[in-house]
Design an enzyme around this catalytic site. Structure first.
Site, PDB file in Angstrom:
ATOM      1  N   LYS A   1      37.793  46.572  48.122  1.00 20.68           N
ATOM      2  CA  LYS A   1      37.615  46.344  49.554  1.00 20.68           C
ATOM      3  C   LYS A   1      38.791  46.845  50.381  1.00 20.68           C
ATOM      4  O   LYS A   1      38.618  47.344  51.502  1.00 20.68           O
ATOM      5  CB  LYS A   1      37.380  44.853  49.811  1.00 20.68           C
ATOM      6  CG  LYS A   1      36.019  44.367  49.348  1.00 20.68           C
ATOM      7  CD  LYS A   1      35.832  42.907  49.687  1.00 20.68           C
ATOM      8  CE  LYS A   1      34.416  42.432  49.425  1.00 20.68           C
ATOM      9  NZ  LYS A   1      33.978  42.612  48.058  1.00 20.68           N
TER      10      LYS A   1
ATOM     11  N   GLU B   1      41.304  38.336  55.793  1.00 25.61           N
ATOM     12  CA  GLU B   1      40.676  38.778  57.032  1.00 25.61           C
ATOM     13  C   GLU B   1      40.748  37.668  58.058  1.00 25.61           C
ATOM     14  O   GLU B   1      40.728  36.477  57.702  1.00 25.61           O
ATOM     15  CB  GLU B   1      39.197  39.124  56.817  1.00 25.61           C
ATOM     16  CG  GLU B   1      38.933  40.398  56.070  1.00 25.61           C
ATOM     17  CD  GLU B   1      37.437  40.666  55.907  1.00 25.61           C
ATOM     18  OE1 GLU B   1      36.623  39.797  56.315  1.00 25.61           O
ATOM     19  OE2 GLU B   1      37.097  41.730  55.383  1.00 25.61           O
TER      20      GLU B   1
ATOM     21  N   HIS C   1      28.803  31.259  51.453  1.00 22.93           N
ATOM     22  CA  HIS C   1      28.834  32.720  51.443  1.00 22.93           C
ATOM     23  C   HIS C   1      27.727  33.345  50.597  1.00 22.93           C
ATOM     24  O   HIS C   1      27.750  34.544  50.340  1.00 22.93           O
ATOM     25  CB  HIS C   1      30.206  33.242  50.967  1.00 22.93           C
ATOM     26  CG  HIS C   1      31.357  32.659  51.717  1.00 22.93           C
ATOM     27  ND1 HIS C   1      31.578  32.909  53.057  1.00 22.93           N
ATOM     28  CD2 HIS C   1      32.342  31.795  51.337  1.00 22.93           C
ATOM     29  CE1 HIS C   1      32.647  32.254  53.456  1.00 22.93           C
ATOM     30  NE2 HIS C   1      33.134  31.573  52.443  1.00 22.93           N
TER      31      HIS C   1
ATOM     32  N   ARG D   1      24.675  49.775  45.437  1.00 24.92           N
ATOM     33  CA  ARG D   1      23.549  49.423  44.569  1.00 24.92           C
ATOM     34  C   ARG D   1      22.399  48.962  45.444  1.00 24.92           C
ATOM     35  O   ARG D   1      22.514  48.888  46.663  1.00 24.92           O
ATOM     36  CB  ARG D   1      23.946  48.290  43.627  1.00 24.92           C
ATOM     37  CG  ARG D   1      24.512  47.081  44.394  1.00 24.92           C
ATOM     38  CD  ARG D   1      24.705  45.862  43.533  1.00 24.92           C
ATOM     39  NE  ARG D   1      25.494  44.837  44.177  1.00 24.92           N
ATOM     40  CZ  ARG D   1      25.052  43.971  45.083  1.00 24.92           C
ATOM     41  NH1 ARG D   1      23.784  44.026  45.480  1.00 24.92           N
ATOM     42  NH2 ARG D   1      25.850  43.059  45.607  1.00 24.92           N
TER      43      ARG D   1
END
Length: 635
Positions: free
Chosen positions: A116, A200, A235, A297
């Site tokens: 990421k 973040e 999440h 994917r």
């Protein structure tokens, strides 16, 4: 076109890929672990090979065993599904080196988007807006704590190699950061073999918007519009839809253009999803939507895109992997109506959504003839194992508009009948009919904010009366033959009281005493299934175990004597407290991992840890005493 395909996966996605393969005349090959010997995907395949024990690291994540099975069965291509090895660049290279067709993007594309921090840096250079945060290589506790303070709380800790909510923790205060970081690292290490994290800024009204993209080897890249996956819990996505509510044409163009730029930046080939996070505090605005990650994917929620575009994405995957161009140009891809998908999980909402395992003695999903699509990897009598993801099925509808889709999906979820394994079907019904959801007022905090309204209201009085009738309690007349345990479903219709003086009857619903009213001659419409010593009655997606007799014992993670018991089979991954430590109510004492997620067992009251009876790495069974907390003497 290749003549055979091995799906290096299990469950629902393997079955989904097999359906398209069969329609195209492609031979289907499966792999399975010892726990999946009788699984539906094994039965669906033309041929299947055992690749190892139940733990994924010894079977589905073992590249050598998967490739050996492919060679043994004569596979010409490998489809990785999602999860497991689907975003593993080394596996993609090994497949190609073995002379097989890899149905997915090039290894270089996987690597570029797999981490990421590097992906965000790449996207920033490609002109794709990215979320503010910390992407640095310094992973020391001190640096991460410092960066969290610089970003400002609340802050989000995310696994660098992560996805699916694993290794992701929201931290609201500096005092909670160390524990959240340790948990995120453990989850990331277990799921991805990489404990690195990034930070973040946490957006207070976030919406999860993602764009389906598709590329081919001829340089073509298209998008198939957006999906909204904002309804999440821990999440993990719960309900997904397409298109996103409140998305105007200008914002759609901005976000889909950004997604295509992201795909072009890595020369993307195949199916991929570019995920964005949006600040919904002022509606969806192009300047308040940032790149989050790219999943290289097929996504779990791909059916909603298939519904609104009429495209079979797996067929496109096969054709592109075989060297063909994308079958449609961008301007020819339609966007029609509204689609929604609900994920049916084996979990118990009444027990804080703890995963539920066991045999599916009764397993009835909505009728696909009624305009409902059901993707599942289970059948009646299948076993739900502790080793894998708890998703039982995906229920998908497509209607003319969002309101119709929401109600159709709610009705479909209400028809779910599963026992004795617990599910979230009733919870899904309440989400879909909640006024805020119906109005499109949804963000990723919706479930937490509306927890009280989404809680089960309990068994209705009519259903309780029907249960008494079905149980044949004294004072009630039964007119049907009692089915053998778990064999079929019997309907309840008609209520006849044969002792006028009997007005209530005590029954036990989910081990709780309920006095059922037997007044009147109501017209009832419920279904139930016998358990041998009682029944399970179904109502609006809920499955209520009912008996005439009180429970013989209580179960739970924490009992009144301070014993912390394993709520289900799993592995101990941490013991944050030690014997002799003083703890406060709610403080984690033992952490157990089951079905790919961590579950903290916390002190039920202020006191001292009298005993820790397990160690990190221990496998424990349901009900095992893991620790004992004794009350403070002052109490």
């Amino acid at each position: 076109m290749f003549k055979s395909v091995l799906v290096a996966n299990r469950g629902e996605i393997a079955c989904r890929v097999f359906r398209t393969a069969r329609a195209m005349g492609i031979r289907t090959l499966a792999v399975y672990s010892e726990a999946d010997a009788a699984a539906l995907h094994v039965r669906m395949a033309d041929e299947a090979t055992l690749i190892g024990p139940a733990p994924a690291r010894e079977s589905y994540l073992d590249q050598d065993r998967v490739l050996a099975a492919a060679r043994a069965m004569g596979a010409e291509a490998i489809h990785p599904g999602y999860g497991f090895l689907s975003e593993n660049a080394e596996f993609a290279e090994a497949v190609a080196k073995a002379g097989l067709v890899w149905i997915g993007p090039a290894p270089a594309s996987i690597r570029a988007m797999g981490l990421k921090d590097a992906a965000k840096d790449l996207m920033d250079k490609a002109g794709v807006p990215v979320t503010p945060g910390y992407l640095g290589a310094d992973q020391s506790d001190e640096r991460l704590i410092s960066e969290a303070g610089r970003i400002g709380y609340p802050v989000l800790v995310k696994a660098v190699a992560g996805g699916g909510g694993k290794g992701m923790k929201r931290v609201d205060a500096p005092a909670d950061f160390a524990a959240a970081l340790a948990s995120a690292r453990r989850e990331a290490g277990a799921a991805f073999g990489d404990e690195r994290v990034l930070l973040e800024t946490y957006i207070t009204r976030p919406r999860h918007i993602e764009v389906q993209v598709f590329g081919d080897a001829h340089g073509n890249i298209v998008h198939l519009y957006e999906r909204d996956c904002s309804l999440q819990r821990r999440h993990q996505k719960v309900i997904e839809e397409a298109p996103a509510p409140g998305m105007d044409a200008a914002t759609r163009k901005a976000v889909t253009d950004a997604a295509v730029r992201a795909a072009r930046a890595v020369d993307y080939v195949g199916a991929g999803t570019v995920e964005f996070i949006a600040d919904a505090s002022e509606g969806l605005r192009a300047d308040r939507i940032w790149f989050m990650e790219m999943n290289t994917r097929l996504q779990v929620e791909h059916p909603v895109t298939e519904a609104v575009t009429g495209v079979d994405l797996v067929e496109w995957q096969f054709r592109v992997a075989a060297g063909e161009p994308i079958p449609m140009a961008q301007d020819d891809i339609p966007l029609s109506g509204h689609a929604m998908e609900a994920r049916l999980y084996a979990e118990d909402p009444a027990r804080n959504f703890l995963p539920s395992i066991g045999r599916l003695h009764h397993f009835q999903l909505p009728d696909e003839m009624q305009g409902v699509r059901v993707d599942t990897g289970f059948a009646e009598h299948s076993e739900v194992s502790q080793f894998y993801d708890p998703m039982l099925a995906k229920i998908i509808v497509h209607r003319n508009d969002r309101g119709q889709a929401a109600e159709a999906l709610a009705q479909a979820c209400a028809e779910v009948e599963v026992a004795p394994v617990r599910t979230n079907a009733g919870f899904l019904v309440r989400c879909l009919r909640h006024p805020r959801f119906v109005a499109g007022d949804v963000d990723t905090a919706f479930i937490g904010a509306e927890a009280e309204a989404l809680a089960s209201p309990g068994l209705s009085p009519d259903a309780a009366a029907a249960a008494v009738w079905a149980l044949g309690a004294p004072g009630f007349e039964r007119t049907d033959e009692w089915a053998s345990p778990w064999e079929g479903t019997t309907g309840v219709a008609g209520l006849r009281l044969n002792q006028p003086g009997v007005r209530t009857r005590r029954i036990y619903v989910a081990d709780q005493a309920v006095d059922a009213s037997l007044e009147g001659d109501d017209d009832l419409d419920f279904s139930f299934v016998s358990t041998g010593d009682g029944l399970v009655i179904f109502e609006a997606g809920e499955a209520w175990p009912v008996s005439l007799f009180p429970p013989t014992g209580a179960s739970g993670a924490a009992s009144s004597d301070g014993s912390l018991r394993a709520p289900m089979p799993g592995k101990v991954v941490a013991t944050p407290a030690a014997a002799g430590d003083h703890v406060v109510a709610g403080q984690p004492v033992v952490v157990v991992e089951a079905m790919k997620m961590e579950h903290a067992l916390s002190a039920p009251f202020d006191g001292m840890v009298a005993e820790i009876s397990v160690g990190v790495g221990d496998q424990v069974g349901e009900g095992t005493v893991l620790a004992v907390v004794s009350k403070d003497q002052s109490e």
